[in-house]
Motif scaffolding. Structure first.
Motif: not given
Ligand SMILES: Nc1ncnc2c1ncn2[C@@H]1O[C@H](COP(=O)(O)OP(=O)(O)OP(=O)(O)O)[C@@H](O)[C@H]1O
Ligand SMILES: Nc1ncnc2c1ncn2[C@@H]1O[C@H](COP(=O)(O)OP(=O)(O)OP(=O)(O)O)[C@@H](O)[C@H]1O
Ligand SMILES: [Mg+2]
Ligand SMILES: [Mg+2]
Lengths: 275, 524, 307, 513
Positions: D411-438
């Motif tokens: 289980r995980a969750g994400w709360v946006a820091d600001y009102n932007a799509v990229d604030n959600f989608l950047f999580i799953f970038l392959s180089d996003n170490e630390g956030l891209n749990y998947a």
């Protein structure tokens, strides 16, 4: 009075109630129309009714069925962990008190050390090192529960040791373990029995804390402690979720307490000397 | 004049056991009733019944009238004080003597407390007042107990074996004190197995056996012209005959040797209390030879029990060493010492306290049997000391003083020891039983070559059983010699005084002795 | 006696050292760090945080650094509360914990002793059984049940006292009750057993023979012996109650340090946990020493023995 | 239990606001949790601020403009800006503050919000000096920020409480101790009066605040209450005015008791399950897809959450800045029966059937809600031949394990820091170490998101983002379950409260009726 007729003179009512609870927990789940896991998301937080005598919970599970299943765990944990911790506490405390001197000093300072260690980390480390086994619950609980028992027993032993009958036993050449077993421990029964009954609810509540940490009982299995814990939040609109486990736990403890006192009183050979 | 107490048909039952059966008595103010009788005959129970302090297990019937009225136990206790048979357990262990005395008094004050202690024959009342019971010797505790009763200025004192732990001289002083309070109008109920003591004090005597009165009447009548066989037996037994032991020729191998042994206790122990200490035993050399009976005699508090405990290795000596068969017990390993204990068995001064309150007497004796894999049986051992087999099931608090003492003897003998350390072993027994036990010991001595260290203040008994005598005073050895030397030719004034203070079971002689006895000045 | 105190205080130093070492080791073995939370941090940010708190250094160095600090009286910075020293947090929180805990302890003692004695004097009778059943109920209901119930009844429904908060004396009432109940129940149970046991001792008979008042009989003759188990129990209990309870403190919003034991640990605020562990250890050591002194005082025969 | 009356209000300039927990930092650059930002946002003001509806409005800057390429932002400061100690505020204060945030020595948890600014990544890694940051003062009243990629919602970013200016002159004097209550100097609507840790924090209206005349409250009290039920009880007793959350299952009963004082609004936050996409069997997209498909979200929100949550079939919540209609999985319109049949088929193909079941473990951090959700899902998967067991741990272990990859399904969750799509989608970038749990690694997804981020035209930008999310949903490294709501209790006599998507509520807007 011999041990057997001491037992027969125990108060009937708590014995009966306790037996009913234990039997219900053991065999109840086999005859219940619901299992403890069976959910019905369309019938959550249902108040007690004929179909669900104690209502249903947040997932529409039958509270009675859960209560009985949970009882197995809580009773086992409460009794087994208490037995284990009492055993350790009594042996340890009696030995330290009887030995005295530096042995006592070292043993009791070790107790101080264990008291002070952060329990939460202890549990986590236990899980890291050993894994998540059911029996770790007992170890974790016993590991904290024995301490006060040891201190109480040690305090009493130091005092008992000075009594002439212990000197007499020593003069007979009885080995220390035998003096401990035959003379010291039987004379400790009073605080020991009482403290053991005090430990039972603690053990039951510690268990729910352990399952918070991920050790031991995991949903969908549950225990009285966990049911009480989550029932607190629901108490205003679904009081049965708190009341059922709290009442059964309280009743069990009342019975154990009254029984404990009765056993204590019955085992006190000198009681008849009282005025 | 109305009787101060009147008992009619008092019966005390414990289940099937009848402790007291239909007893009636009455006592006038200023009068003294002596109760004698065999151990376990219900003497103490009668006293406790008067106090209203029988345990709740007791089933009591009969009427107790006090000052002509039928009043509750609590009201009776206002005017009655009792000296309990068992001073060790009967004093509150965590309270100083002064405090325990004070609470019984109407207007307590330090000087009154000391005066009461002095009246009870305690030579150093200041120290005793401040002491806790465990720091006192057996005799001191007994006198503290007595002081507690005296201090209450009661109308009736029930004195249950008040002098068992005291040597003859102190006993004499106390008897004088009793005479005084009696003259002051206080009634006394004196329970004793020592006919001499009763003879010296009692106006009336009551003889008890198995819970019932066998004979009662004025002292002169009962003691000089006893009607009943049992009474006759009792009186006859009070002159103890020398036991035929092999006194003459003990082998000269030392079994127990004590060299330069001394013991100093620290006093106080409070947080900032200045450290004081008391030397219970000054360096002393004593040897117990094989097959010998060595008596240790001395006034109360002279260090006899301390010596016994040191010899037994139950207390650590301050200086000096103890050897058992040549081995220094301080050097033995724990296991070796335990093994050696088989040979050396104690009988403690206070039998009640030496039994585990939660174990039956039989179980305690069985422990000793098991310990040493001896072949004796509990029943046989009990029979040896004159107790019926069903006694095995009793707990210490269910037995009388003398019964506990006999059980203690049985326990010591259960190990079939070579050496017995007896601390006032016969003090709580009536003379018939004493004779029986002495005979038993003599037999063991003969047959098993038993060596004994025999602590006693009863010079008759000592004479009857001992080969050699050591006399202690204030923790020092004052005289040592063969029994005959001491008894016949002693020059030590203390020894002479002791011998002179012996009781005799004769009313007139005893009374004369009491009034003639010269009170010793309190020890400095 | 003075020697014993002195000896024990000396031994306290290595004892504390062992506690610190073991606790440190346990904390380090446990998975999860102070910056692992629901809100994930990017790697660069994590690295910077770790560097700032020296968490990137070898363990031994961290340990030496920490122990060195403690020796100088510096418990280090909190990981969870930025720019706060653990010493400061404890100094701010401890008085509240001690205030609530101290009052609760006194209440628990008063109620526990009173009920225990009262029941003991009626041992085996209905009154005794009822009091003991009540005690069992008090033990069965954990503080996280009692506390909200009290708040609901006396705070929300009756509005007699504030529901929670800190500042006035009224704020103390509910937390003190909720905290005291289980301790009072335990003390009552132990007291009852002790009094029943001692009442049959022969010396009590002697004391009764003197016709002294019930109160005196109880206080001077019976209780000193009867309370020995209670005294033993009180050592750790006092240390526990004075360092606060996380449940009571969060439910009644008391600014104590009890919460740090659990929250600090859950947040992996290592230094904070170590800090409260040291405080608790010191209390345990001190209270157990006091208990041992008290036991000797209650039983004069045991005086003059070592330890 | 019927409606509950609150006692009459006596002081209409004093508001008591409950915080989730005690704040962890007063220094806005070191804040890490929502409680911290509530306080920071009331004490400080950034270049922009958020209105009652959480839309950006002028803050310390009165106006801003962006270059055509969308990379260079120029903010014009208002005249007469002052710190609460009377020291004037200039553009240099902002330059100093941005550099301080990105400075590795500050270890600011929100430093990554500045990653778009030129030079930021290098500075944060310690590879470059903080003064190389692309933030400049052009004269005393102009702040210029140079970005490396366009960010249409940048004015909202700089309103974030973690990015506000801090007083250099105070920090120079006190060092880290500057943020102590006795030293702190701020520029927002309120200033520090007193703080008793864990008990209460008292803020006073700041007379030097640039818009002080619009602030109605004289006293603002923050109470840290970590126990949700305590906060609710205190609200009912009239002891507090705003409660930030309540237990999910209490929703219906509170509505009954408190009526409109209960405020529930959808939030920009997503609750999802994440697969470890490198570990079998979840390295197989078909399995992931089947499991996601087979979860019936509706009963979760209706029966378990009960407080007005909305089910989620995609990662990005609806109404997110400029996004318009979000992507949906292809099966979004199927009935649940159709989805189950398809899921069974997919699973059967990989050999998972009720006869040959698969044992899986769902990892959750301990909480009643997480537990119930997991149990309900387990029940939905059961007929497909999936035997679920729960593995719960406390949060620290849970998230450390997610970070380290010690899980298969969690289980995980994400709360946006600001009102932007990229604030959600950047999580799953392959180089996003630390956030891209998947450990999701899709070159196409990476490319689409990067392209989207580089696009200065909003429509184009959103188009890339939509395609990226479609790819994400097709690959199913996650199972979106529902969107969070914010659940508040707000006293009925408070004016100026406006429910908003961002769940941002500055106290400067509150006044009593
Ligand atoms: N609690 C009890 N339960 C059973 N029997 C008891 C109890 N107390 C006393 N007895 C019995 O009552 C009888 C009388 O006891 P008591 O103590 O009066 O004897 P005594 O005459 O004082 O003997 P001694 O001279 O040995 O002290 C004894 O046989 C004893 O075993
Ligand atoms: N634990 C102790 N602490 C302090 N003083 C003690 C302790 N034990 C004994 N004494 C003292 O030592 C002295 C000797 O005591 P001991 O018991 O040896 O006397 P005793 O000869 O056996 O006397 P009795 O015939 O009265 O039993 C006494 O003055 C006593 O008060
Ligand atoms: Mg007797
Ligand atoms: Mg003696």
């Amino acid at each position: 009075m011999t041990a057997t007729n001491a037992m027969t003179s125990l108060p009937r009512a708590p014995m009966a109630v306790l037996s009913v609870i234990v039997l219900a927990c053991l065999f109840g789940p086999f005859i219940m129309p619901y299992t403890a896991e069976q959910m019905d998301l369309l019938d959550t937080y249902a108040a007690p009714s004929l179909a669900h005598p104690l209502g249903t919970d947040a997932l529409g599970r039958d509270v009675l069925a859960r209560l009985l299943a949970a009882g197995r765990i809580s009773l086992a944990v409460g009794l087994a962990a208490t037995l284990a911790s009492s055993f350790i506490g009594i042996s340890y405390g009696a030995l330290a008190g009887y030995r005295g001197g530096w042995t006592d000093q070292a043993m009791m300072r070790f107790v101080d050390v264990v008291y002070a260690l952060p329990f939460l980390f202890f549990v986590i480390v236990l899980m890291v090192v050993i894994g998540r086994h059911m029996w770790l619950i007992f170890i974790a609980i016993a590991a904290v529960e024995w301490l006060t028992m040891a201190r109480i027993v040690r305090g009493q032993t130091v005092s008992l040791k000075q009594m002439e009958f212990i000197q007499a036993a020593r003069a007979l050449g009885l080995p220390p373990w035998r003096i401990l077993l035959r003379h010291i421990v039987p004379n400790l029964r009073s605080p020991v029995i009482v403290f053991a009954t005090l430990s039972i609810p603690q053990a039951i509540m510690i268990e729910s804390f352990l399952s918070f940490l991920g050790l031991g009982v995991q949903e969908p299995m549950t225990s009285w402690g966990s049911m009480i814990k989550s029932g607190v939040v629901d108490m205003e609109f679904a009081p049965w979720l708190l009341v059922s486990p709290a009442v059964i736990l309280a009743v069990t403890l009342i019975c154990l307490t009254v029984l404990g006192d009765a056993i204590r009183d019955a085992l006190d050979k000198r009681a008849s000397a009282g005025l | 004049m109305t009787a101060i107490v009147e008992l009619t048909d008092l019966t005390i039952r414990y289940g099937d056991i009848i402790a007291v059966a239909g007893l009636s008595l009455s006592l006038q103010p200023g009068g003294c009733l002596g109760i004698v009788g065999e151990s376990g005959s219900g003497k103490s129970q009668t006293g406790l019944a008067l106090m209203g302090l029988l345990p709740k297990a007791a089933n009591v019937s009969g009427a107790i009238r006090f000052g002509g009225l039928s009043v509750s136990g609590a009201q009776r206790r206002e005017r009655i004080a009792m000296v309990y048979q068992d001073p060790q357990s009967s004093l509150t262990p965590h309270m100083r003597i002064a405090a325990q005395l004070a609470e019984g008094m109407a207007h307590p004050a330090a000087d009154k407390i000391e005066a009461a202690l002095r009246r009870a024959g305690l030579p150093d009342p200041t120290r005793v007042a401040k002491a806790y019971p465990h720091a006192l010797s057996g005799g001191m505790r007994q006198r503290a107990m007595l002081a507690m009763a005296l201090a209450r200025q009661p109308d009736l004192i029930i004195a249950d074996e008040p002098t068992t732990a005291l040597d003859a001289t102190v006993q004499m002083e106390l008897l004088q004190e009793f005479v005084k309070i009696k003259q002051a109008g206080t009634a006394i109920m004196l329970i004793s197995h020592d006919i001499g003591v009763v003879a010296g004090l009692a106006d009336d005597v009551m003889v008890m056996k198995s819970g019932a009165v066998v004979e009662a009447g004025p002292a002169e009548t009962v003691l000089t012209a006893p009607q009943h066989d049992y009474t006759r037996e009792l009186i006859a037994a009070s002159v103890i005959k020398a036991q035929s032991t092999c006194r003459h020729n003990p082998a000269k191998t030392p079994r127990i040797a004590v060299q330069g042994l001394s013991k100093t206790y620290r006093l106080g122990g409070d947080l900032f209390a200045q450290r004081r200490s008391i030397t219970a035993l000054h360096p002393i050399d004593v040897t117990l030879h094989d097959g010998e009976t060595l008596a240790i005699v001395g006034e109360s508090g002279s260090g006899k029990s301390t010596l016994a405990k040191l010899i037994l290795g139950l207390e650590q000596p301050s200086v000096g060493r103890v050897t058992w068969d040549g081995a220094d017990i301080a050097q033995l390993s724990a296991a070796q010492l335990r093994a050696a204990r088989t040979k050396v068995q104690p009988i403690f001064q206070d039998p009640f306290a030496s039994f585990d309150p939660q174990r039956s007497l039989g179980a305690s004796i069985q422990d000793a049997i098991d310990m040493h894999h001896s072949h004796s049986s509990v029943t046989a051992l009990l029979a040896d000391v004159g107790l019926p087999p069903d006694f095995a099931a009793k707990y210490p608090h269910e037995a009388s003083g003398g019964q506990n003492q006999r059980a203690a003897i049985a326990r010591a003998l259960a190990c079939a020891p070579d050496i017995l350390i007896c601390d006032e072993t016969l003090s709580a027994l009536d003379k018939t039983t004493q004779t029986q036990v002495l005979a038993l010991l003599a037999k063991l001595k003969r047959e098993k070559n038993l060596s004994m260290l025999f602590i006693s203040h009863d010079l008759d008994v000592v004479r009857a059983i001992a080969d050699r005598v050591v006399i202690l005073k204030d923790g020092r050895l004052v005289e040592e010699g063969s029994v005959d030397d001491i008894y016949e030719r002693s020059s030590d004034p203390y020894t002479c005084k002791l011998l002179a203070a012996q009781t005799v079971p004769d009313v007139a002689a005893m009374r004369a002795k009491i009034s003639a006895f010269e009170t010793s000045a309190p020890a400095p | 006696m003075l020697r014993m105190i002195f000896q024990r205080l000396i031994i306290a130093v290595p004892t504390l050292f062992v506690i610190i070492t073991l606790a440190f080791a346990m904390i380090k073995v446990a998975p999860g760090g102070p910056f692992d939370g629901e809100r994930a941090l990017s790697k660069a940010v994590q690295d910077n945080l770790n560097r700032q708190y020296k968490l990137d250094r070898p363990l031994l160095e961290q340990y030496a650094h920490y122990v060195g600090g403690v020796a100088r009286g510096d418990f280090g910075p909190s990981f969870q509360y930025r720019d706060q020293s653990v010493t400061g947090l404890i100094r701010q929180g401890l008085p509240a914990s001690i205030l609530v805990g101290g009052i609760a302890l006194l209440c628990a003692l008063g109620a526990g002793l009173g009920l225990g004695v009262w029941a003991a004097q009626r041992a085996g009778r209905l009154a005794d059984r009822l009091v003991m059943a009540a005690a069992a109920t008090g033990l069965a209901l954990p503080s996280f049940v009692i506390a909200p119930l009290l708040a609901l009844v006396f705070g929300v429904a009756l509005r007699w006292v504030p529901v929670a908060g800190w500042g006035g004396p009224g704020n103390l009432i509910l937390p003190v009750i909720a905290l005291a109940v289980p301790y009072a129940a335990s003390i009552a149970r132990l007291t009852r057993a002790g009094v029943v046991e001692v009442s049959s001792a022969p010396f009590v008979r002697t004391a009764r023979g003197k016709n002294i008042s019930q109160t005196r009989l109880l206080w001077r003759h019976i209780l000193p012996r009867a309370l020995m188990p209670v005294v033993s129990y009180l050592g750790p209990a006092a240390a526990g109650i004075l360092t606060g309870s996380v449940v009571i403190e969060t439910i009644f919003q008391i600014p104590g340090i009890g919460r740090y034991f659990v929250q600090g640990a859950l947040n992996r605020d290592f230094t904070l946990v170590m800090g409260v562990v040291i405080v608790y250890a010191a209390l345990i050591i001190v209270f157990n020493l006091i208990v041992d002194i008290a036991l000797q005082w209650l039983d004069p025969r045991t005086r003059g023995q070592s330890t | 239990s019927g409606p509950i009356e609150r006692p009459e209000r006596t002081d209409k300039t004093r508001l008591v606001r409950v915080n989730f927990d005690e704040i962890r930092a007063l220094d806005p650059h070191k804040i890490s949790v929502v409680s911290d930002s509530n306080v920071a946002a009331d004490q400080f003001q950034g270049l922009t601020d958020l209105g009652p509806d959480a839309k950006p409005i002028p803050g310390q800057a009165k106006a801003w403009r962006v270059s055509d390429d969308g990379l260079r932002w120029t903010f014009e400061l208002r005249g007469g800006l002052m710190w609460s100690d009377g020291t004037p505020i200039t553009a240099d204060d902002f330059v100093y503050s941005f550099r301080r945030i990105i400075n590795p020595a500050t270890a600011s948890p929100y430093a990554n919000l500045l990653m778009l600014i030129e030079g930021a990544p290098e500075i944060l890694n310690g590879a470059a000096a903080p003064d190389t940051l692309g933030v400049f003062a052009e004269g005393p009243r102009t702040v210029v920020i140079q970005l490396t990629a366009p960010q249409p919602v940048f004015p909202e970013v700089v309103a974030i409480a973690a990015l506000v200016p801090v007083p250099k002159h105070v920090i120079d004097m006190h060092g880290d101790a500057w943020s102590r209550p006795e030293n702190i100097v701020s520029n927002g609507a309120f200033t520090m009066q007193s703080w008793q840790r864990q008990a209460q924090m008292v803020l006073k209206k700041n007379p030097r605040f640039i818009d002080a005349d619009t602030v109605a409250l004289e006293t603002l009290i923050y109470l840290p209450i970590s126990d949700e039920m305590t906060a609710v009880r205190r609200f009912r007793a009239g002891e507090v005015d705003i409660v930030p959350t309540f237990p999910d299952q209490m929703g219906p009963v509170l509505k009954e008791q408190l009526g409109t004082q209960v405020r529930v609004t959808v939030n920009q936050a997503t609750y999802y399950y994440v697969f470890h996409t490198q570990k079998p069997p979840f390295d197989n997209p078909a399995v992931r897809r089947a499991l996601s498909m087979a979860v019936d979200r509706q009963p979760l929100v209706d029966s378990i959450l009960r407080s007005g949550y909305r089910k989620a079939l995609a990662m990005v919540p609806p109404d997110t800045g400029f996004y318009g209609a979000p992507s949906q999985p292809d099966w979004a319109t199927w009935t649940i029966e159709e989805r189950r049949t398809e899921a069974a088929k997919l699973l059967a193909r990989t050999g998972i059937t009720p006869q040959t079941p698969l044992d899986i473990e769902i990892r959750i951090n301990t909480s009643d809600t997480h537990q119930r959700i997991a149990l309900a899902i387990a029940q939905m998967w059961q007929p497909l031949g999936i035997n679920v067991s729960l593995f719960n741990t406390e949060a620290a272990v849970h998230f450390a394990d997610l970070r380290k990859g010690n899980f298969k399904l969690a289980r995980a969750g994400w709360v946006a820091d600001y009102n932007a799509v990229d604030n959600f989608l950047f999580i799953f970038l392959s180089d996003n170490e630390g956030l891209n749990y998947a450990r999701y690694n899709s070159p196409r997804y990476d490319a689409l998101v990067t392209q989207g981020q580089a696009a200065s035209d909003t429509t184009q930008r959103m188009d890339f983002m939509r395609q990226a999310e479609a790819q994400l949903l097709a690959d199913s490294p996650i199972i979106p379950l529902f969107y969070y709501v914010s659940k508040k209790l707000v006293a009925s006599d408070i004016d100026g409260w406006s429910d908003n998507l961002r769940d941002r509520h500055r106290s400067r807007w509150f006044r009593f009726k």
